[in-house]
Design an enzyme around this catalytic site. Structure first.
Site, short mmCIF file in Angstrom:
data_model
loop_
_atom_site.label_atom_id
_atom_site.label_comp_id
_atom_site.label_asym_id
_atom_site.label_seq_id
_atom_site.Cartn_x
_atom_site.Cartn_y
_atom_site.Cartn_z
CG ASP A 54 -2.03 -1.04 1.09
OD1 ASP A 54 -2.53 -1.36 0.03
OD2 ASP A 54 -2.68 -1.32 2.07
CG ASP B 21 -6.53 -1.42 -1.79
OD1 ASP B 21 -6.78 -2.73 -2.14
OD2 ASP B 21 -5.68 -0.96 -0.83
#
Length: 150
Positions: A109, A126
């Protein structure tokens, strides 16, 4: 039908490659801090908001099975023709994140929102998964409306 299937797989490949390229940049050390949103590195061993991190190594196998089941179901039911764009987004993002789990031990991330409140760190995959869900809801709603009118 063949054209739709080719477009689906083409979009899937573009999403997967783009997602992995951005994650590669982050792993190579790219960072960009701002007052609101930072581009930084975080390894998420769970799912959204690090939930289910306690599942550990099994999470990648569970998610792989869910992706395989989901794509098999979509093709078997013929939904791919009507929902090819959101399914390509969903699959591209999902496969990108599962790939990370196998290669890096967790999902890479890098977008950290901290403007006004601390939000989770997330990545392009995401966002594309979220967009896919919204598109599926919109398409389903429009189809239900057409069915009611007929």
């Amino acid at each position: 039908m063949l054209k739709t299937i080719l477009l689906f797989w083409g979009l899937f490949v573009i999403i997967f490659i783009t997602d992995q390229y951005l994650k590669h940049l982050i792993l190579e050390g790219f960072r960009y801090p701002t007052d609101c949103i930072d581009i930084t590195y975080a390894l998420n061993k769970g799912v959204a908001f690090s939930m289910f991190a306690w599942v550990g190594e099994y999470l990648k196998y569970i998610q792989s099975a869910l992706l395989l089941f989901g794509i098999s179901y979509v093709f078997a039911k013929g939904y791919i023709l009507q929902y090819w764009v959101p399914i390509a987004l969903l699959l591209g993002g999902g496969v990108g994140n599962v790939y990370d789990r196998f290669i890096h031990g967790g999902v890479v991330d890098y977008v950290y929102w901290h403007c006004g409140f601390d939000f989770a760190i997330f990545n392009l995959a995401d966002v594309l998964i979220d967009i896919a869900v919204v598109l599926i809801i919109i398409i389903s709603y429009k189809n239900d409306k057409k069915t009611v009118k007929e």
